[in-house]
Design a protein around this motif. Structure first.
Motif, mmCIF file in Angstrom:
data_model
loop_
_atom_site.group_PDB
_atom_site.id
_atom_site.type_symbol
_atom_site.label_atom_id
_atom_site.label_comp_id
_atom_site.label_asym_id
_atom_site.label_seq_id
_atom_site.Cartn_x
_atom_site.Cartn_y
_atom_site.Cartn_z
ATOM 1 N N ALA A 141 1.187 -1.255 -0.646
ATOM 2 C CA ALA A 141 0.189 0.090 -0.255
ATOM 3 C C ALA A 141 1.497 1.134 0.352
ATOM 4 C CB ALA A 141 -1.071 -0.078 0.853
ATOM 5 N N ASP A 142 2.298 1.317 0.383
ATOM 6 C CA ASP A 142 2.645 2.729 0.723
ATOM 7 C C ASP A 142 4.081 2.537 -0.281
ATOM 8 O OD1 ASP A 142 1.735 3.075 2.719
ATOM 9 O OD2 ASP A 142 3.576 3.428 4.033
ATOM 10 N N LEU A 143 3.729 1.562 -1.485
ATOM 11 C CA LEU A 143 4.769 1.481 -2.875
ATOM 12 C C LEU A 143 4.098 2.366 -3.775
ATOM 13 C CD1 LEU A 143 5.979 -1.881 -3.300
ATOM 14 C CD2 LEU A 143 7.170 -0.346 -1.904
ATOM 15 N N ASP A 144 5.121 3.355 -4.398
ATOM 16 C CA ASP A 144 4.145 4.061 -5.470
ATOM 17 C C ASP A 144 3.886 3.122 -6.820
ATOM 18 O OD1 ASP A 144 7.087 4.119 -6.614
ATOM 19 O OD2 ASP A 144 7.847 5.711 -5.843
ATOM 20 N N ASP A 145 3.834 4.011 -7.702
ATOM 21 C CA ASP A 145 3.931 3.348 -9.139
ATOM 22 C C ASP A 145 4.940 2.724 -9.991
ATOM 23 O OD1 ASP A 145 0.895 3.426 -9.106
ATOM 24 O OD2 ASP A 145 1.215 5.283 -10.466
ATOM 25 N N HIS A 146 6.138 3.313 -9.032
ATOM 26 C CA HIS A 146 7.376 2.360 -9.676
ATOM 27 C C HIS A 146 7.740 1.820 -8.491
ATOM 28 C CE1 HIS A 146 7.755 5.682 -12.473
ATOM 29 N NE2 HIS A 146 7.569 6.606 -11.734
ATOM 30 N N GLY A 147 7.378 1.086 -8.072
ATOM 31 C CA GLY A 147 7.900 0.164 -6.638
ATOM 32 C C GLY A 147 8.119 0.086 -5.642
ATOM 33 N N ARG A 148 8.653 1.468 -5.985
ATOM 34 C CA ARG A 148 9.265 2.275 -4.684
ATOM 35 C C ARG A 148 8.610 3.296 -3.534
ATOM 36 N NH1 ARG A 148 11.820 4.815 -9.235
ATOM 37 N NH2 ARG A 148 10.657 6.162 -9.052
ATOM 38 N N LEU A 149 9.261 2.768 -2.182
ATOM 39 C CA LEU A 149 8.833 3.768 -1.087
ATOM 40 C C LEU A 149 8.314 4.760 -0.608
ATOM 41 C CD1 LEU A 149 7.711 1.702 1.438
ATOM 42 C CD2 LEU A 149 9.466 2.464 2.602
ATOM 43 N N ARG A 150 6.793 5.118 -0.399
ATOM 44 C CA ARG A 150 6.319 6.784 -0.701
ATOM 45 C C ARG A 150 7.517 7.415 0.179
ATOM 46 N NH1 ARG A 150 2.391 6.643 -4.134
ATOM 47 N NH2 ARG A 150 0.937 4.335 -3.490
ATOM 48 N N ALA A 151 7.571 8.926 -0.466
ATOM 49 C CA ALA A 151 8.763 9.068 1.209
ATOM 50 C C ALA A 151 7.875 9.627 2.370
ATOM 51 C CB ALA A 151 8.834 10.335 -0.066
ATOM 52 N N ASP A 152 6.424 9.527 2.064
ATOM 53 C CA ASP A 152 5.457 9.650 3.701
ATOM 54 C C ASP A 152 5.177 8.481 3.847
ATOM 55 O OD1 ASP A 152 4.064 9.148 1.568
ATOM 56 O OD2 ASP A 152 2.900 10.682 1.788
ATOM 57 N N SER A 153 6.074 7.521 3.575
ATOM 58 C CA SER A 153 5.384 6.152 4.267
ATOM 59 C C SER A 153 5.878 5.813 5.577
ATOM 60 C CB SER A 153 6.172 4.640 3.959
ATOM 61 O OG SER A 153 5.952 3.973 4.579
ATOM 62 N N THR A 154 5.319 5.565 6.696
ATOM 63 C CA THR A 154 5.691 5.730 7.720
ATOM 64 C C THR A 154 5.848 4.212 8.192
ATOM 65 O OG1 THR A 154 3.105 4.848 9.042
ATOM 66 C CG2 THR A 154 3.870 7.278 8.534
ATOM 67 N N LEU A 155 6.416 2.713 7.519
ATOM 68 C CA LEU A 155 7.042 1.681 7.923
ATOM 69 C C LEU A 155 7.829 2.581 8.469
ATOM 70 C CD1 LEU A 155 5.346 -0.028 4.629
ATOM 71 C CD2 LEU A 155 4.260 -0.056 7.235
ATOM 72 N N THR A 156 8.730 1.063 8.763
ATOM 73 C CA THR A 156 9.963 1.383 9.585
ATOM 74 C C THR A 156 9.992 -0.840 10.238
ATOM 75 O OG1 THR A 156 9.391 1.498 12.116
ATOM 76 C CG2 THR A 156 10.107 3.429 11.127
ATOM 77 N N ALA A 157 10.853 -1.060 10.141
ATOM 78 C CA ALA A 157 11.957 -2.614 10.192
ATOM 79 C C ALA A 157 11.936 -2.178 11.645
ATOM 80 C CB ALA A 157 13.076 -2.532 9.397
#
Length: 159
Positions: A141-157
């Protein structure tokens, strides 16, 4: 012999699901809902040895040793799985297929033997379901159309 078998549909293109499963920077984000494993040396080239490193727990040092057995982008990923503390070698398979609404992922983890294997499959099955249903869904859900994590993603490892 015991096994884990999970089928999950995602409303995302197969190439995007493949990227989330195979990009070393994305893997720890969806495994964070489980033990938080991060890949070390991960590559889809057949024969590549790599590890998943997670936070150690009582009775487990947090390390799993793997070897890539087969990879066919973007539909198949198959690797061995062995606890660094010993035990039987098991096998993990991710199969992806395009559907009318996105991608169907079929996950299998096979090779668990004996009573200990039965209980390990039950324990890992619960963790894997959460990682694939909650963790991977959030990453996709947080990937853009190019398969990269969106800059505003709050996901963390996990640390």
């Amino acid at each position: 012999m015991s096994a884990i078998h999970i089928v999950q549909d995602y409303p995302h293109p197969t190439e995007q699901v493949w990227r989330a499963l195979t990009d070393p920077s994305l893997i720890p984000l969806w495994t964070a809902t489980g033990a938080g494993a991060r890949p070390v040396g991960f590559d889809t080239a057949v024969g590549t040895g790599f590890q998943f490193i997670a936070k150690p727990m009582p009775g487990w040092d947090g390390i799993v040793n793997c070897v890539m057995l087969e990879a066919a982008e973007p539909t198949l990923l198959r690797f061995s799985w062995t606890d660094s503390g010993g035990g039987a070698e098991t096998e993990v398979v991710f199969r992806l297929e395009s559907t009318a609404t996105g991608t169907r992922l079929t996950f299998e983890h096979t090779g668990f033997t004996g009573t200990g294997g039965f209980f390990m499959a039950k324990l890992l099955g619960h963790v894997r379901r959460k990682m694939l249903r909650v963790g991977l869904s959030a990453v996709l859900a947080d990937l853009d159309d190019h398969g990269r994590l969106r800059a505003d993603s709050t996901l963390t490892a996990k640390p």
